[in-house]
Design a protein around this motif. Structure first.
Motif, PDB file in Angstrom:
ATOM      1  N   GLU B 108     -54.266 -38.016  22.235  1.00 16.14           N
ATOM      2  CA  GLU B 108     -53.752 -39.356  22.471  1.00 16.14           C
ATOM      3  C   GLU B 108     -52.202 -39.274  22.074  1.00 16.14           C
ATOM      4  N   ASP B 109     -51.799 -38.409  21.188  1.00 12.46           N
ATOM      5  CA  ASP B 109     -50.376 -38.176  21.420  1.00 12.46           C
ATOM      6  C   ASP B 109     -49.746 -38.117  22.514  1.00 12.46           C
ATOM      7  N   ARG B 110     -50.218 -37.673  23.433  1.00 15.72           N
ATOM      8  CA  ARG B 110     -49.905 -37.232  24.804  1.00 15.72           C
ATOM      9  C   ARG B 110     -49.512 -38.551  25.598  1.00 15.72           C
ATOM     10  N   LEU B 111     -50.584 -39.225  25.561  1.00 14.55           N
ATOM     11  CA  LEU B 111     -50.789 -40.596  26.057  1.00 14.55           C
ATOM     12  C   LEU B 111     -49.777 -41.240  25.674  1.00 14.55           C
ATOM     13  N   ALA B 112     -49.680 -41.435  24.517  1.00 13.28           N
ATOM     14  CA  ALA B 112     -48.851 -42.385  23.713  1.00 13.28           C
ATOM     15  C   ALA B 112     -47.205 -41.737  24.223  1.00 13.28           C
ATOM     16  N   LEU B 113     -46.997 -40.799  24.125  1.00 12.34           N
ATOM     17  CA  LEU B 113     -45.615 -40.204  24.577  1.00 12.34           C
ATOM     18  C   LEU B 113     -45.434 -40.573  25.895  1.00 12.34           C
ATOM     19  N   GLU B 114     -46.413 -40.389  26.904  1.00  8.45           N
ATOM     20  CA  GLU B 114     -46.151 -40.404  28.352  1.00  8.45           C
ATOM     21  C   GLU B 114     -45.898 -42.100  28.647  1.00  8.45           C
ATOM     22  N   LYS B 115     -46.799 -42.864  27.964  1.00 13.93           N
ATOM     23  CA  LYS B 115     -46.310 -44.267  27.976  1.00 13.93           C
ATOM     24  C   LYS B 115     -44.850 -44.629  27.599  1.00 13.93           C
ATOM     25  N   ALA B 116     -44.752 -44.159  26.390  1.00 10.52           N
ATOM     26  CA  ALA B 116     -43.321 -44.221  25.800  1.00 10.52           C
ATOM     27  C   ALA B 116     -42.165 -43.912  26.448  1.00 10.52           C
ATOM     28  N   LEU B 117     -42.393 -42.700  27.125  1.00 10.94           N
ATOM     29  CA  LEU B 117     -41.289 -42.170  28.166  1.00 10.94           C
ATOM     30  C   LEU B 117     -41.013 -42.718  29.261  1.00 10.94           C
ATOM     31  N   ALA B 118     -42.134 -43.596  29.674  1.00 19.35           N
ATOM     32  CA  ALA B 118     -42.026 -44.241  31.106  1.00 19.35           C
ATOM     33  C   ALA B 118     -41.304 -45.653  30.726  1.00 19.35           C
ATOM     34  N   THR B 119     -41.192 -45.945  29.389  1.00 19.69           N
ATOM     35  CA  THR B 119     -40.612 -47.235  29.347  1.00 19.69           C
ATOM     36  C   THR B 119     -38.885 -47.211  29.124  1.00 19.69           C
ATOM     37  N   LEU B 120     -38.818 -45.853  28.914  1.00 16.44           N
ATOM     38  CA  LEU B 120     -37.253 -45.255  28.727  1.00 16.44           C
ATOM     39  C   LEU B 120     -36.345 -45.589  29.987  1.00 16.44           C
TER      40      LEU B 120
END
Lengths: 102, 171
Positions: B108-120
């Motif tokens: 779940e952390d990985r998923l959240a990080l992927e989403k956040a990374l995509a917004t940068l």
């Protein structure tokens, strides 16, 4: 594991399947292709320059060849015969001509 | 190690350059993937071919890695600006391109990080990936990507904060 460690672990992830050999082979194939094209272009340029020089020197070369040709004809014929013999006697050519069984 | 291989490659050794490719392909593809480029493998291949052609332009043999990443980064940006490339990949190909999940990072952390990374923004994503993921110095990233040093530092600080905030939220 601290959040920073988790973050670095996530950001440092690399492709799961190692395809180094395949990837390297594809890259090197592209490079060889590029090198080959470069050599062809250089050879074509060289040939064009030689052709241009020969064309410019054509009057002098015609006189020279006219003078030398009668004497060189037997030598040229002998060389052509030797070249043809070498060519036909080479294993790869004999194989292609069907003189040697594979 | 790079410097010796670069010297040999400069002299025309394709064997030496093949070793450089084998050394750098995985981290470079990882960087491009993390930076959000779907055609990471294509870009990496083009970058290596361009690197071979422009090897005489490399100023210092030891700076090969940063220079290579810079070439790849420019390729990636120019590809985005250019005509749309074929983006359809079958599932098997996608599977091959998957990244190896880091140990210690929950799904779940990985998923959240992927989403956040995509917004940068892409610059920020690249800075964060190289500095925090591949342990590059700020100066190296600045040199490789052609971004001012101060901007790299602020990108990394802000990107780290945003990603850590997401990580905190998901826990």
């Amino acid at each position: 594991m601290t959040p920073d460690d988790q973050l670095s672990g996530f950001l440092g992830e690399q492709p799961a399947v190692s395809r180094a050999d395949l990837f390297t082979a594809i890259v090197m194939q592209k490079i060889e292709h590029r090198v080959f094209l470069g050599r062809i272009a250089a050879a074509a340029g060289g040939a064009a320059v030689v052709g241009l020089i020969a064309w410019a020197c054509a009057p002098a070369l015609n006189v020279l060849i006219g003078a030398l040709a009668p004497g060189l004809t037997p030598v040229a014929a002998a060389l052509a015969l030797v070249a043809a013999t070498l060519l036909v006697s080479s294993p790869s050519v004999r194989q292609r001509l069907g003189f040697v069984s594979i | 190690m790079d410097a010796a291989l670069v010297r040999q490659a400069r002299a025309g050794s394709q064997v030496a350059f093949a070793r450089l490719v084998a050394i750098h392909e995985k981290p470079l593809r990882g960087f491009l993937r993390k930076s959000g480029w779907i055609d990471a493998d294509d870009i990496a291949q083009e970058a290596f071919v361009a690197a071979w052609s422009h090897l005489p332009k490399l100023r210092e043999d030891s700076g090969f890695r940063a220079w290579l990443y810079g070439v790849a980064w420019k390729k990636a940006l120019s590809q985005r600006r250019g005509a749309q490339r074929a983006a359809v990949r079958d599932e098997a190909w996608r599977g091959e391109q998957d990244l190896e999940a880091a140990a210690g990072v929950a799904a779940e952390d990985r998923l959240a990080l992927e989403k956040a990374l995509a917004t940068l923004p892409e610059d920020q994503r690249a800075c964060v990936t190289l500095c925090l993921g591949q342990a590059w110095s700020h100066a190296e990233v600045s040199d490789a990507l052609g971004i001012p040093l101060g901007t790299v530092k602020s990108h990394v600080t802000r990107g780290r904060e945003r990603l850590l905030a997401v990580l905190g939220d998901s826990q």
